[in-house]
Design a protein around this motif. Sequence first.
Motif, PDB file in Angstrom:
ATOM      1  N   ILE A  78       0.832  -1.207   0.000  1.00 15.32           N
ATOM      2  CA  ILE A  78       0.000   0.000   0.000  1.00 15.32           C
ATOM      3  C   ILE A  78       0.862   1.250   0.000  1.00 15.32           C
ATOM      4  O   ILE A  78       0.607   2.221  -0.732  1.00 15.32           O
ATOM      5  CB  ILE A  78      -0.938  -0.011   1.222  1.00 15.32           C
ATOM      6  CG1 ILE A  78      -2.014  -1.092   1.034  1.00 15.32           C
ATOM      7  CG2 ILE A  78      -1.598   1.349   1.424  1.00 15.32           C
ATOM      8  CD1 ILE A  78      -2.866  -1.323   2.270  1.00 15.32           C
ATOM      9  N   LEU A  79       1.917   1.239   0.810  1.00 10.69           N
ATOM     10  CA  LEU A  79       2.802   2.395   0.871  1.00 10.69           C
ATOM     11  C   LEU A  79       3.531   2.607  -0.445  1.00 10.69           C
ATOM     12  O   LEU A  79       3.721   3.740  -0.902  1.00 10.69           O
ATOM     13  CB  LEU A  79       3.800   2.236   2.013  1.00 10.69           C
ATOM     14  CG  LEU A  79       3.214   2.370   3.430  1.00 10.69           C
ATOM     15  CD1 LEU A  79       4.284   2.081   4.464  1.00 10.69           C
ATOM     16  CD2 LEU A  79       2.638   3.765   3.638  1.00 10.69           C
ATOM     17  N   VAL A  80       3.936   1.505  -1.066  1.00 10.88           N
ATOM     18  CA  VAL A  80       4.636   1.633  -2.350  1.00 10.88           C
ATOM     19  C   VAL A  80       3.699   2.220  -3.401  1.00 10.88           C
ATOM     20  O   VAL A  80       4.076   3.088  -4.200  1.00 10.88           O
ATOM     21  CB  VAL A  80       5.178   0.265  -2.804  1.00 10.88           C
ATOM     22  CG1 VAL A  80       5.714   0.350  -4.232  1.00 10.88           C
ATOM     23  CG2 VAL A  80       6.289  -0.187  -1.868  1.00 10.88           C
ATOM     24  N   LEU A  81       2.453   1.756  -3.411  1.00 13.63           N
ATOM     25  CA  LEU A  81       1.491   2.241  -4.396  1.00 13.63           C
ATOM     26  C   LEU A  81       1.100   3.695  -4.136  1.00 13.63           C
ATOM     27  O   LEU A  81       0.895   4.476  -5.080  1.00 13.63           O
ATOM     28  CB  LEU A  81       0.233   1.366  -4.373  1.00 13.63           C
ATOM     29  CG  LEU A  81       0.425  -0.070  -4.902  1.00 13.63           C
ATOM     30  CD1 LEU A  81      -0.828  -0.890  -4.672  1.00 13.63           C
ATOM     31  CD2 LEU A  81       0.781  -0.037  -6.403  1.00 13.63           C
ATOM     32  N   ARG A  82       0.983   4.096  -2.898  1.00 15.75           N
ATOM     33  CA  ARG A  82       0.582   5.463  -2.558  1.00 15.75           C
ATOM     34  C   ARG A  82       1.741   6.431  -2.671  1.00 15.75           C
ATOM     35  O   ARG A  82       1.567   7.601  -2.978  1.00 15.75           O
ATOM     36  CB  ARG A  82       0.047   5.521  -1.123  1.00 15.75           C
ATOM     37  CG  ARG A  82      -1.336   4.882  -0.962  1.00 15.75           C
ATOM     38  CD  ARG A  82      -1.774   4.954   0.474  1.00 15.75           C
ATOM     39  NE  ARG A  82      -1.742   6.340   0.969  1.00 15.75           N
ATOM     40  CZ  ARG A  82      -1.930   6.680   2.241  1.00 15.75           C
ATOM     41  NH1 ARG A  82      -2.136   5.733   3.147  1.00 15.75           N
ATOM     42  NH2 ARG A  82      -1.906   7.960   2.601  1.00 15.75           N
ATOM     43  N   GLY A  83       2.928   5.950  -2.371  1.00 13.87           N
ATOM     44  CA  GLY A  83       4.059   6.852  -2.332  1.00 13.87           C
ATOM     45  C   GLY A  83       4.010   7.714  -1.091  1.00 13.87           C
ATOM     46  O   GLY A  83       3.139   7.568  -0.229  1.00 13.87           O
TER      47      GLY A  83
END
Length: 635
Positions: free
Chosen positions: A553-558
């Motif tokens: 999720i963090l990777v996708l959201r940045g």
Amino acid sequence: MDPTDSSTETPAHRMPPQGASPAGPDCVVLGAGPAGLTAAWEAARHGMDAVVFEKDTQVGGISRTVEHEGFRFDIGGHRFFTKVPAVRALWHELLGNDLITRERLSRIYYADRFFDYPLKPLGAVRGLGPIEAVRIGLSYVKARLFPYANERTFEEWVVNRFGRRLFEIFFETYTEKVWGTPCSEISSDWAAQRIKNLDMVAAVKNALLGLGSKKGDVITSLIERFEYPRLGPGMMWERCRDLLEGKQVYTRTGHEVVRVMHDGSRIEAVVVRGPDGEEVVEGDHFLSSIALYDLLHAMEPRPPQAVLDATGNLGYRDFLTVVLYVDRADVFPDNWIYIHSADVHVGRVQNFKNWSPEMVPDPRRTALGLEYFVQEGDEIWSADDKTLLSLGMQECAAIGLVDPLEVTGGTVVRVPKAYPVYPPDYQENLAVLRDWLEGFENLHCIGRNGQHRYNNQDHSMVTAMLAVENIAGASHDIWNVNVEADYHEEIGAEESAATEGRVAHGGDPSIPQPAELEIEEALRTVFARYDAIALGGATGIVAGVGLFLATAILVLRGGDVIGPNLSLLGHYFFGYQVTWSGAFVGLLEGALGGFAFGAVLAYLINVVVGWHERRLLRQIEVAEGTDILEMGEAP
């Protein structure tokens, strides 16, 4: 010497009077021990005709009393105590005032010293020394913290309850001497049925502080008093035989059952061999207290081969008593002494005079019974009487009981198939035999050898009583009579009054199992264990997938708000960072870490649950067991 040859009783003495026929009674009883004679007595009470056949020239079986040169002695020592009112009532009906009350005193001989039995902690510490006492204590603590998970053998059963060191000192040598088998090869079922669990903590508190139960009643350990026939246990069964004769129920001694005729569903007749040859005896019902091996091998037609094979796997222990007549009034004060020394063959020494003063013809003399647990045909069994008397004198001297010069005479008595043995596969073999025997609607197997169950005299009598009730129309499962559930040697007075007289039935229908097995099954259900693999797998999946999803999720959201904080996990998970590659690293390492956490948590929970389960089971066993050292005794 064979004292049974000197009996005044002859087979002819027990023959029916002229004109009476032994054939065709309601009940044909095989064996005139406690079970057989009780069956005949109960049959007469119910108005049934009966006849009893006994291979020996005396009645009583292993509970007989042998008389030789005016001395009387038991075959193994027999205390009379029971919590079954019907049994107690019959004893008193037969003997009345001839049943006397005696004080119990017994000790253990070990390492050239005598220890009180039941064990008294302070006495044991003084005798063994402080170093050995510390070893025993540490061994006990170790056994409580790290017990055998599955108690399959006698050794594991005892070690779990007493610790290995106490097992080695007070249990191993004597048990292997009695049974001729390593403790690691004796079934734990036998232990559960026969052994009293002496709660170590309770024993120490009681010995040091005089504390009883929380209810205020002091625990009486191992029956401090017992009843005993004035002239020995055989007096009971000789009286029973004589009273039965007055009821036209005859006991024909010297008559061996050699064939059992059947049609596959009913026993039709038995062929007995006596002094005048063989005769066929028919009957409506047959009650057998003879050894299962002998019964099944006498069957015609022969049983299936699988049944015969199962009989070959039944174990028996034979018994031999060397009786020494000592020219001394007082040799030792005990009723009996257990011999826990590997340096001598004798297992136990009885002082018959201390059971009843009328067991000796002269108060200035004493009769000692040296008991040897043997196998028929082995070196001791096969030795002649002169050799055995010499062995007995030598071993008495080695123990320090008597000087051989004080011995004025003696005799030897041999008893084959005295005690059923529980090899590891006895349950399976007994199930095969019982399944086949239950196909005969008019055959009732009763008593110790009749059911191949190492039980006591009152249990044997109860099986006979219930078998006769079945003939009269009841439907008791006599194979599952469990007198031991209430017949305990350690019990509070209040508890005794509450449970007196109850005879339990139940358990596995294929074998006679002790009540403790049902208790353990119930406890396992209540104290269910966590599966460490399952809990570890569940926590591992949650941790691994959770970390993977959070990272993804963090990777996708940045962004760098939560990312740097989650990146701190890199200090704990090697190679982890908030990237796609780190997500997969987190999946793997999170799963492994979660699995380890779940497995350890399950283990710790199970340790606590197991401790509580064992604690409750020990409390139950204190009230529901029998005595470990009474294994050669048949009260």
